[in-house]
Write a protein that holds these residues in place. Structure first.
Motif, short mmCIF file in Angstrom:
data_model
loop_
_atom_site.label_atom_id
_atom_site.label_comp_id
_atom_site.label_asym_id
_atom_site.label_seq_id
_atom_site.Cartn_x
_atom_site.Cartn_y
_atom_site.Cartn_z
N ILE A 153 0.84 -1.20 0.00
CA ILE A 153 0.00 0.00 0.00
C ILE A 153 0.87 1.25 0.00
O ILE A 153 0.64 2.19 -0.77
N CYS A 154 1.89 1.25 0.85
CA CYS A 154 2.78 2.41 0.93
C CYS A 154 3.56 2.61 -0.37
O CYS A 154 3.72 3.74 -0.84
N GLU A 155 4.05 1.53 -0.94
CA GLU A 155 4.81 1.62 -2.19
C GLU A 155 3.96 2.20 -3.32
O GLU A 155 4.42 3.02 -4.10
N LYS A 156 2.71 1.74 -3.39
CA LYS A 156 1.82 2.25 -4.44
C LYS A 156 1.52 3.73 -4.23
O LYS A 156 1.47 4.51 -5.19
N ALA A 157 1.33 4.13 -2.98
CA ALA A 157 1.08 5.54 -2.67
C ALA A 157 2.29 6.40 -3.06
O ALA A 157 2.14 7.49 -3.64
N GLY A 172 2.63 10.48 6.89
CA GLY A 172 3.62 10.83 7.90
C GLY A 172 3.07 10.92 9.31
O GLY A 172 3.82 10.78 10.29
N HIS A 173 1.78 11.16 9.45
CA HIS A 173 1.18 11.22 10.78
C HIS A 173 0.85 9.84 11.34
O HIS A 173 0.42 9.73 12.49
N ARG A 174 1.04 8.81 10.52
CA ARG A 174 0.80 7.44 10.99
C ARG A 174 2.01 6.95 11.77
O ARG A 174 3.14 7.37 11.55
N ASP A 175 1.76 6.04 12.68
CA ASP A 175 2.88 5.47 13.45
C ASP A 175 3.03 3.97 13.19
O ASP A 175 3.70 3.27 13.94
N ASP A 176 2.39 3.49 12.10
CA ASP A 176 2.42 2.06 11.83
C ASP A 176 2.98 1.72 10.45
O ASP A 176 2.76 0.64 9.93
N MET A 177 3.72 2.66 9.86
CA MET A 177 4.33 2.38 8.56
C MET A 177 5.59 1.54 8.73
O MET A 177 6.24 1.60 9.78
N GLU A 183 11.46 6.41 6.32
CA GLU A 183 12.73 7.00 5.91
C GLU A 183 12.60 7.66 4.53
O GLU A 183 13.17 8.72 4.28
N ARG A 184 11.83 7.04 3.66
CA ARG A 184 11.71 7.55 2.29
C ARG A 184 10.84 8.81 2.20
O ARG A 184 11.07 9.65 1.33
N ILE A 185 9.86 8.95 3.07
CA ILE A 185 8.96 10.10 2.94
C ILE A 185 9.38 11.28 3.79
O ILE A 185 8.75 12.34 3.73
N ILE A 186 10.44 11.14 4.55
CA ILE A 186 10.80 12.19 5.50
C ILE A 186 11.12 13.52 4.80
O ILE A 186 10.92 14.60 5.37
N GLU A 210 20.90 12.76 5.91
CA GLU A 210 21.28 12.00 4.72
C GLU A 210 20.06 11.59 3.91
O GLU A 210 20.09 11.64 2.67
N LEU A 211 19.00 11.19 4.62
CA LEU A 211 17.78 10.76 3.93
C LEU A 211 17.13 11.91 3.18
O LEU A 211 16.66 11.76 2.05
N ILE A 212 17.09 13.08 3.84
CA ILE A 212 16.50 14.25 3.21
C ILE A 212 17.31 14.64 1.97
O ILE A 212 16.75 14.93 0.89
N PHE A 213 18.63 14.64 2.11
CA PHE A 213 19.51 14.99 0.98
C PHE A 213 19.30 14.01 -0.17
O PHE A 213 19.15 14.41 -1.34
N LYS A 214 19.25 12.73 0.14
CA LYS A 214 19.08 11.70 -0.89
C LYS A 214 17.73 11.83 -1.58
O LYS A 214 17.63 11.73 -2.80
N SER A 215 16.68 12.05 -0.78
CA SER A 215 15.34 12.16 -1.34
C SER A 215 15.22 13.39 -2.23
O SER A 215 14.62 13.34 -3.32
N GLN A 216 15.80 14.50 -1.78
CA GLN A 216 15.76 15.72 -2.59
C GLN A 216 16.50 15.52 -3.91
O GLN A 216 16.05 15.99 -4.96
#
Length: 323
Positions: A153-157, A172-177, A183-186, A210-216
């Motif tokens: 579900i997350c991958e498709k979103a 991002g407001h969920r605590d069950d991902m 890490e990918r959506i941060i 690092e995650l933010i830099f990579k995602s950007q």
């Protein structure tokens, strides 16, 4: 109970409304003979296709709590206009998780949204909604705490809506991902939502950076890969204004194959024209390239890496205008 399909032909709307009520209650009562159930079901099928919205609304409302109706009848009602299908879609248990999932591509947005709000939504249904639904629908899915956010579900979103901050924030407001998804959506969520993410998932500051830099960079690369030379140059100019144009970023983009990004970055950082940069690249001499890169403020190691990449790709003046 004596019911005949022929009665439907000449019945007026009020009579059909009454008939829809009687048929629905008969089907909901259970414990009937097979022939009677089959006859009543066929009448319900005919009423579900009646030209009168009022007749179809009555049938759908009366059948919403009936568990034992055929899949084709339930699908017909669920596929109708909102005034007919609304209460039925919100309430019915006549369709299984897999049956809903198969039906979702054929439903309108209003039905998707009502399904997305249900407290008993199944994983297959949720995945189908995320795969076929609109951004509004997917937002409701993500905000529904009764939905278990599986990796699929997350991958498709992420595949469909990574650029939609409202949806990313809802995730991002969920605590069950899965942690990997967090890490990918941060870098895709708002600053406020990022704080929620960090409180729900224990991520070290260095890792977050690092995650933010990579995602950007991933987002930037997707833009650059589809852009022409003028657009790429515009992106580089904007990055400079934002304070994000760096030696590390330039190296990453050139290693990915964007030689136009390299040319624009060197021109901007060294304070020279794109023509001058192309002339140096055309010469292909390490000394001239080293001088240009040092003028841009980059180190000798970076110069050597850039020279190696250009040589490996046999880049000349005719090719530095592209990616």
């Amino acid at each position: 109970m004596s019911l005949a399909l022929g009665n439907l032909v000449n019945a007026d709307r009020l009579e059909k409304v009454v008939l829809a009520q009687r048929v629905s209650r008969f089907l909901s009562s259970g414990g009937r003979e097979t022939e009677e159930l089959e006859a009543a079901t066929n009448i319900a099928r005919a009423l579900a296709q009646d030209m009168s919205v009022q007749v179809r609304e009555t049938l759908a409302f009366e059948l919403r709590l009936c568990r034992d109706i055929p899949q084709d009848l339930a699908a017909r009602i669920a596929s109708d206009v909102e005034s007919v299908s609304g209460a039925f879609v919100e309430t019915t248990f006549a369709l299984s998780d897999s049956q809903w999932a198969g039906l979702i591509p054929h439903l309108e947005e209003h039905a998707h949204i009502r399904l997305a709000r249900r407290s008993d939504i199944g994983e297959q249904t949720a995945l189908a909604l995320v795969a076929s639904g609109s951004g509004k629908t997917v937002t409701y899915v993500m905000k529904n705490i009764n939905v278990r956010l599986t990796n699929d579900i997350c991958e498709k979103a992420l595949q469909r809506f990574s650029a939609e901050q409202q949806i990313m924030d809802a995730m991002g407001h969920r605590d069950d991902m899965p942690l990997a998804v967090a890490e990918r959506i941060i870098a895709l969520v708002s600053e406020q939502c990022r704080q929620v993410l960090l409180s729900n998932y224990a991520l070290p500051d260095k890792v977050v950076g690092e995650l933010i830099f990579k995602s950007q960079n991933e987002t930037l690369w997707r833009q650059i890969a589809q852009a022409g030379p003028a657009q790429v140059h515009g992106y580089v100019v904007d990055l400079k204004k934002q304070g994000r144009l760096s030696e590390m970023l330039t190296l990453e983009m050139v290693e990915r194959g964007s030689f136009q990004f390299l040319g624009s970055a060197l021109a901007i950082e060294a304070g020279v024209t794109l023509g001058e940069v192309r002339a140096v690249l055309e010469q292909g001499e390490l000394r001239a390239l080293l001088q240009l890169i040092q003028k841009a403020g980059y180190g000798k190691t970076s110069a050597q890496r850039i020279f190696r990449i250009l040589k490996e790709n046999e880049i000349s003046i005719s090719r530095t205008g592209g990616h």
